[in-house]
Scaffold this active site. Structure first.
Site, PDB file in Angstrom:
ATOM      1  N   THR A  11       0.818  -1.219   0.000  1.00 49.98           N
ATOM      2  CA  THR A  11       0.000   0.000   0.000  1.00 49.98           C
ATOM      3  C   THR A  11       0.848   1.263   0.000  1.00 49.98           C
ATOM      4  O   THR A  11       0.496   2.252  -0.640  1.00 49.98           O
ATOM      5  CB  THR A  11      -0.935  -0.001   1.226  1.00 49.98           C
ATOM      6  OG1 THR A  11      -1.857  -1.088   1.107  1.00 49.98           O
ATOM      7  CG2 THR A  11      -1.717   1.296   1.323  1.00 49.98           C
ATOM      8  N   THR A  89       1.193  -4.246   4.558  1.00 49.27           N
ATOM      9  CA  THR A  89       1.014  -4.552   5.979  1.00 49.27           C
ATOM     10  C   THR A  89       0.315  -5.884   6.240  1.00 49.27           C
ATOM     11  O   THR A  89       0.336  -6.375   7.365  1.00 49.27           O
ATOM     12  CB  THR A  89       0.192  -3.442   6.662  1.00 49.27           C
ATOM     13  OG1 THR A  89      -1.092  -3.347   6.028  1.00 49.27           O
ATOM     14  CG2 THR A  89       0.911  -2.104   6.590  1.00 49.27           C
ATOM     15  N   ASP A  90      -0.298  -6.486   5.215  1.00 50.08           N
ATOM     16  CA  ASP A  90      -1.095  -7.686   5.455  1.00 50.08           C
ATOM     17  C   ASP A  90      -0.284  -8.813   6.082  1.00 50.08           C
ATOM     18  O   ASP A  90      -0.794  -9.561   6.922  1.00 50.08           O
ATOM     19  CB  ASP A  90      -1.731  -8.176   4.153  1.00 50.08           C
ATOM     20  CG  ASP A  90      -2.932  -7.347   3.742  1.00 50.08           C
ATOM     21  OD1 ASP A  90      -3.410  -6.552   4.569  1.00 50.08           O
ATOM     22  OD2 ASP A  90      -3.396  -7.501   2.600  1.00 50.08           O
TER      23      ASP A  90
END
Length: 329
Positions: A11, A89-90
């Site tokens: 992201t 970040t997942d």
């Protein structure tokens, strides 16, 4: 002296195909990211930018992360003061922990990312990148292992978790809290936990061939999904209820699996430890350990899976695995 910056996509590096267009995809380079961050010039150390990958974090793998950690280690050997890794970040809580298990240097290796992409108001990527760079440049952050710098907080990779799907305050360390904060641009560390020794190097090809399953226990679970698992996987992590409990009907299924492969017991709650000798019913933590399951301690299921896979790929036997979980959990 410099700070090495490895970009992996995610992201923080996403934008529309055209101005203002959605959905967004990864297309910003490390140079683009750095150009969007005011304050980097005040670090006192230049950034050595390296675009390593450009993929969503869901497409990262153990082998890719091991290659990045090896490149980061080489950067430190070549003189870098510290290293920053940007990614989605997942999977950050897992990738940072994997890196922590194998990072051999005192120099800081700092992971960061973003929850709001650069096309949105209040994008958090620039602030997080600046914070991570400040941590990587700080002498106070040395010999703490791998760190995660987000939302002006500094977390230990072995404790941090993603706790919300969209909030910029998603990262937390429920069992310990953050190690410190960024205050007026200054790194303020409040605690220094003892560091664990790095695991021995693992052959990437052997790691690719080593597979570990994760089973989350649910109400009225009879274990039908585990049929034949020992023939398909080299190990199993069980995310049990509460302090490490499962339905009584599941206990003999796990017992049979533990005769053939290492089975590690963790808690699905997100915080707190698996107990060792408090409850005695069938399916309790005491019963499951008696049946051969290994106690995962404070490690959440996702981190336990990372540790178990690395240990199995390195050829660790059951006693060595139990010892490692006692040390890391």
């Amino acid at each position: 002296m410099s700070i090495a910056l490895f970009t992996l996509g995610g992201t923080i590096a996403m934008a529309g195909v055209g101005p203002g267009e959605r959905p967004v995809v990864t297309r910003l380079t490390g140079a683009d990211l750095v150009a969007a961050v005011p304050g980097l010039a005040g670090l006192g150390a230049p950034l050595d930018v390296r675009d390593a990958l450009a993929v969503p974090s869901a497409d990262l793998s153990y082998r890719r992360l091991i290659d990045v950690v090896a490149a980061a280690a080489q950067a430190v050997t070549d003189g870098a003061t510290g290293v920053v890794v940007t990614q989605g970040t997942d999977t950050l809580e897992e990738t940072a922990f994997l890196a922590d298990l194998i990072w051999p240097h005192a120099a800081p290796l700092v992971f960061t990312g973003a929850m709001r992409n650069p096309t949105l108001a209040g994008a958090d990527g620039p602030a997080n990148l600046l914070a991570a760079a400040r941590v990587a440049a700080s002498p106070d952050a040395r010999d703490l292992g791998v760190l995660v710098a987000v939302n002006d907080q500094i977390h230990a990779a072995r404790w941090v978790r993603k706790t919300h799907s969209t909030s910029t305050a998603t990262f937390a360390s429920p069992n310990a809290g953050p190690l410190g904060h960024l205050v007026e641009g200054r790194v303020r560390l409040l605690t220094r936990p003892p560091r664990r020794p790095a695991l021995p190097p693992v052959d990437p090809a052997r790691l690719d061939a080593t597979r570990v399953a994760l089973h989350t226990v649910t109400l009225d679970d009879d274990g039908w999904q585990l049929d034949g698992l020992a023939e398909r996987r080299h190990g199993l992590v069980v995310a049990g209820f509460g302090v490490g409990h499962v339905p009584s009907a599941l206990a003999p299924v796990l017992s049979a699996l533990a005769e053939g492969i290492p089975v590690v017991l963790t808690s699905r709650t997100g915080a707190g430890a698996v107990l060792r000798h408090t409850y005695g019913a069938v399916g309790s933590e005491t019963d499951l350990q008696r049946r051969g399951l290994l106690n995962g301690g404070l490690l959440d299921p996702y981190k336990a899976l990372v540790l178990l896979r690395l240990l199995l790929a390195a050829g660790a036997d059951r006693d060595a695995i139990a010892e490692a979980f006692a040390r890391h959990g």
